[in-house]
Motif scaffolding. Structure first.
Motif, mmCIF file in Angstrom:
data_model
loop_
_atom_site.group_PDB
_atom_site.id
_atom_site.type_symbol
_atom_site.label_atom_id
_atom_site.label_comp_id
_atom_site.label_asym_id
_atom_site.label_seq_id
_atom_site.Cartn_x
_atom_site.Cartn_y
_atom_site.Cartn_z
ATOM 1 N N GLN A 65 0.841 -1.190 0.000
ATOM 2 C CA GLN A 65 0.000 0.000 0.000
ATOM 3 C C GLN A 65 0.883 1.249 0.000
ATOM 4 O O GLN A 65 2.092 1.180 0.226
ATOM 5 N N LYS A 66 0.273 2.361 -0.282
ATOM 6 C CA LYS A 66 0.997 3.620 -0.379
ATOM 7 C C LYS A 66 1.743 3.901 0.923
ATOM 8 O O LYS A 66 1.200 3.754 2.014
ATOM 9 N N GLY A 67 2.998 4.306 0.778
ATOM 10 C CA GLY A 67 3.829 4.602 1.936
ATOM 11 C C GLY A 67 4.733 3.458 2.354
ATOM 12 O O GLY A 67 5.708 3.663 3.080
ATOM 13 N N ASP A 68 4.414 2.223 1.896
ATOM 14 C CA ASP A 68 5.295 1.090 2.194
ATOM 15 C C ASP A 68 6.645 1.292 1.507
ATOM 16 O O ASP A 68 6.747 1.940 0.465
ATOM 17 N N VAL A 69 7.684 0.702 2.096
ATOM 18 C CA VAL A 69 9.022 0.774 1.515
ATOM 19 C C VAL A 69 9.427 -0.617 1.036
ATOM 20 O O VAL A 69 9.392 -1.583 1.802
ATOM 21 N N ILE A 70 9.783 -0.710 -0.238
ATOM 22 C CA ILE A 70 10.240 -1.974 -0.811
ATOM 23 C C ILE A 70 11.760 -2.031 -0.724
ATOM 24 O O ILE A 70 12.444 -1.089 -1.129
ATOM 25 N N ILE A 84 6.592 3.406 -2.017
ATOM 26 C CA ILE A 84 5.430 3.285 -2.905
ATOM 27 C C ILE A 84 4.576 4.541 -2.838
ATOM 28 O O ILE A 84 4.155 4.976 -1.758
ATOM 29 N N GLY A 85 4.337 5.087 -4.009
ATOM 30 C CA GLY A 85 3.451 6.235 -4.104
ATOM 31 C C GLY A 85 2.141 5.826 -4.755
ATOM 32 O O GLY A 85 1.520 4.842 -4.359
ATOM 33 N N ASP A 86 1.741 6.557 -5.796
ATOM 34 C CA ASP A 86 0.480 6.250 -6.472
ATOM 35 C C ASP A 86 0.667 5.273 -7.630
ATOM 36 O O ASP A 86 -0.310 4.766 -8.178
ATOM 37 N N GLU A 87 1.907 5.026 -8.023
ATOM 38 C CA GLU A 87 2.151 4.156 -9.174
ATOM 39 C C GLU A 87 1.976 2.688 -8.787
ATOM 40 O O GLU A 87 2.190 2.297 -7.642
ATOM 41 N N ASN A 88 1.575 1.861 -9.764
ATOM 42 C CA ASN A 88 1.411 0.423 -9.565
ATOM 43 C C ASN A 88 2.555 -0.373 -10.181
ATOM 44 O O ASN A 88 2.664 -1.573 -9.960
ATOM 45 N N ILE A 89 3.383 0.290 -10.996
ATOM 46 C CA ILE A 89 4.513 -0.378 -11.645
ATOM 47 C C ILE A 89 5.811 0.301 -11.195
ATOM 48 O O ILE A 89 5.986 1.501 -11.393
ATOM 49 N N ILE A 90 6.684 -0.471 -10.568
ATOM 50 C CA ILE A 90 7.968 0.062 -10.103
ATOM 51 C C ILE A 90 9.080 -0.808 -10.677
ATOM 52 O O ILE A 90 9.267 -1.962 -10.268
ATOM 53 N N ASN A 91 9.793 -0.262 -11.643
ATOM 54 C CA ASN A 91 10.942 -0.945 -12.228
ATOM 55 C C ASN A 91 12.211 -0.462 -11.540
ATOM 56 O O ASN A 91 12.336 0.727 -11.216
ATOM 57 N N VAL A 92 13.166 -1.353 -11.331
ATOM 58 C CA VAL A 92 14.376 -1.010 -10.588
ATOM 59 C C VAL A 92 15.602 -1.493 -11.361
ATOM 60 O O VAL A 92 15.619 -2.618 -11.872
#
Length: 708
Positions: A65-70, A84-92
């Motif tokens: 959820q928003k605010g979590d840290v991956i 995590i912000g509003d985006e659903n796709i996080i590429n690293v």
């Protein structure tokens, strides 16, 4: 006061609901700076137990959820965090960990010490770590002993550590050949510091070497051997065992009006084939079971809408390998039951700890696999662990699924050694399962082995009789196969086929995560058993037909209504696909045998209704998981063909997989064996591939050009 408590409780429930509703699926791809996807990267939500691992294409998905840290971690690369912000796709994009420490690190559970790699400090390391000799600032073998990293108690017969060279595990002979002038850093990990990072295979410690400029990084095993001038002796003969079978031939509906078979939800053949191709080896013909290749993949069939536990779906189109023919696809979709509504489980892990299981891709991989399954268990589930080697024994009595640490500790304690009393192990496992039987529950023995039984009941016929007897207890069976070289596929298939069971071959941790994690419900919870299919083709429309695959699952016509005859089980949300090749009426074909003269006493009776609009009638029989009487379903398949280019994506892809399997078997019943055409059709059907398994299949077909 009571109203205040009720309001407080309601507010708490509302807050929990809102927090839960905010949780969503985060997806993305992990790669290095060159754009190369990284499989096996750990993705974790900090301060929680939620984690995921990237697949072969570097893809992951995780609930957050928003605010979590991956937190993203991978050996040889710098850790990264993403909020995590509003985006659903996080590429690293991970950066290589190129820090120049120029040091040797010896780490134990009690203390962690770092010293510069000077002559005096390396001598100190030599004194601390048994079997490690260090001179002139580099590590080498002590002349008269192997390298051993241990405490007072020896943990394994070999006492040999895990060797990591430039981020990749290597063998001891490769480690011994490293040029000392190439070494930059040496780290020796012990105890929990080793196992927490590398798992049970590091129970005897880890020796980690980083070379200057990572000169051994990304080399295959063969490339590393060549670079280190290692020549291996001729390999021992392959002792893997596969049952030979003859592929189904075309049959006439006039002389063989009924085709009857048991469903097969196993997919061990596909993962085993994948192992051969990835190792650059030729695939044994009898290792290829086409139906298990097709059923490895999931297809987009609708959920059942009536009282039956599965829906029935059919599609008719052109054959891609014999252009005059047609392919009929039959698909079953099992009902998807919510996890919270699944019955309580009574599971017994039956684990082979014999000497043949000591390789890294056997018992160590097995232990990590079982941990994935343990993670799916609930408080109402129970697990016992039985092992067998020279004899069988109970390692863990029935234990609640919420005591995960206790179960995992029992798994971590397992060591390989001794002969394989498989029959005794099966007897004990079923005894424990029967003693703790849950009425209306999921009672199951999970056998994990390389199938190399060599003590007690060992022949296929003996094992078949034993399992047929045990299935009467109402306990289901899941077989997990591991390893190579002496892998006994024939025994594993026999056990699964005869024991109300399913069968998977685990070739890596990603496959374990797929079968035991992502597809846990389908693999472990049966919603229907003894599922049989019987199809009657209309001779007005069909000149000849053949079932593609399922050679070991064919039944006699009279077996269809015989409830004493065993057949396959269907799990929650499972899909099953079967393919028939049809030679339409009036088509000339080289695959048809000489037609016999008309028979005097068995002449087919003509009827007033020619059923011109019907291709076939298909019947299904199944039992409820705890039932003894079968239930019948009947469907009519219309004579309606769709051109191949307009067929569904799933039709194209499943047909391409079958085509590749037939090519691997060197089938004499396909005229077109072009790998290029197989790839073209598979790519046309490439859709709904969030896990990347279909894309992996395409890569396998491309790789197989070198071994076909």
């Amino acid at each position: 006061m009571k109203n205040v408590k009720l309001i407080s409780l309601a507010l708490s429930m509302l807050i929990c609901f809102v927090v839960s509703a905010q949780e969503r699926t985060i997806t993305g791809t992990i790669s290095d700076k060159s754009g190369q996807a990284l499989p096996g990267v750990n993705v974790q939500i900090q301060k929680t137990k939620k984690s995921a691992t990237t697949d072969f294409d570097g893809k992951y998905n995780i609930q957050a959820q928003k605010g979590d840290v991956i937190l993203i971690t991978f050996i040889g690369y710098q850790n990264q965090t993403k909020t995590i912000g509003d985006e659903n796709i996080i590429n690293v994009v991970l950066q290589e960990d190129n820090q120049s420490l120029q040091e040797v690190v010896v780490t134990t559970a009690m203390a962690s010490k770092k010293r510069k790699a000077t002559k005096s400090s390396t001598q100190m390391v030599q004194g601390k770590v048994a079997g490690v000799a260090i001179s002139s600032g580099y590590v080498q073998y002590a002349p008269s002993q192997s390298i051993v990293v241990r405490d007072v108690v020896s943990l394994s017969p070999k006492n040999e550590p895990l060797y990591i060279l430039d981020g990749v595990p290597v063998k001891s002979d490769q480690f011994a050949k490293i040029n000392p002038n190439d070494i930059q850093d040496v780290k020796v990990l012990k105890d929990k510091d080793a196992t927490s990072t590398y798992g049970s295979k590091a129970s005897n410690g880890v020796v980690v070497i980083d070379t200057k400029n990572g000169i051994y990084k990304n080399l295959t095993e063969k490339e590393l051997d060549a670079k280190l001038n290692i020549v291996h002796p001729a390999p021992t003969p392959n002792q893997e065992d596969y049952d030979a079978f003859v592929e189904n031939a075309f049959e006439s509906p006039k002389t063989a009006p009924l085709s009857t078979f048991s469903i097969d939800v196993d997919n061990a053949s596909y993962t085993n084939i994948r192992r051969f191709i990835n190792n650059g080896q030729a695939v044994p013909k009898d290792a290829v079971r086409v139906e298990e290749m097709v059923n490895f993949f999931k297809y987009n069939y609708p959920q059942p809408k009536d009282q039956h536990p599965f829906s029935i779906n059919t599609e008719l189109s052109d054959s891609p390998w014999n252009t005059k023919n047609q392919i009929l696809r039959i698909g079953l979709q099992g009902k998807n039951i919510a996890t919270e509504n699944l019955p309580a489980s009574n599971m017994v892990f039956l684990i082979d700890v014999s000497g043949s299981m000591e390789d890294d891709n056997k018992l160590p991989l097995l232990i990590q696999s079982m941990k994935i399954l343990v993670n799916e268990l609930r408080a109402k589930d129970n697990v016992a662990i039985v092992v067998y080697a020279g004899a069988a024994g109970l390692v863990l009595p029935p234990t609640s699924g919420d005591e995960k640490e206790t179960i995992n500790d029992a798994l971590e304690s397992l060591q390989a050694g001794g002969s394989t009393a498989g029959g005794a192990g099966i007897e004990l496992a079923y005894k424990i399962a029967a003693e703790n039987f849950i009425k209306d529950g999921n009672n199951r023995v999970i056998l994990a082995t390389d199938g190399d039984f060599n003590v007690g009941s060992s022949s296929n016929s003996d094992m078949e009789k034993l399992i047929e007897q045990k299935r009467k207890t109402g306990v289901f069976l899941t077989c997990l196969g591991y390893g190579m070289g002496n892998y006994k596929d024939s025994k594993m298939e026999t056990l699964a086929d005869k024991g109300n069971g399913n069968y998977a071959y685990i070739d890596n941790i990603q496959e374990a995560n797929r079968f035991l994690g992502k597809e846990f419900k389908g693999s472990m919870f049966a919603i229907a058993k003894d599922v049989k299919i019987q199809i009657e083709f209309n001779p007005k429309q069909v000149q000849a037909y053949r079932l593609i695959g399922y050679e070991n699952r064919k039944l006699r016509p009279e077996d269809f209504k015989n409830d004493a005859i065993d057949a396959g089980e269907l799990g929650s949300n499972h899909t099953v696909t079967a393919l028939y090749e049809i030679i339409p009426a009036g088509v000339e074909s080289d695959y048809l045998n000489q037609q016999p003269d008309a028979l005097k006493y068995t002449k087919v009776q003509e009827t007033a209704n020619n059923y011109n609009d019907e291709l076939a009638t298909i019947k299904f029989r199944y039992k409820k998981p705890d039932g003894d009487k079968s239930i019948e379903m009947v469907n009519v398949i219309p004579n309606k063909t769709v051109a191949l280019n307009k067929a569904s994506d799933d039709f194209k892809f499943s047909t391409a997989v079958a085509w590749f399997g037939l090519k691997l078997r060197d089938s004499k019943l396909i005229s077109n064996k072009s790998t290029t055409d197989i790839l073209k059709l598979a790519k046309q059907g490439l859709s709904r591939d969030s896990e990347g398994y279909k894309a992996e299949f395409i890569r396998l077909v491309e790789s197989a050009k070198n071994v076909l």
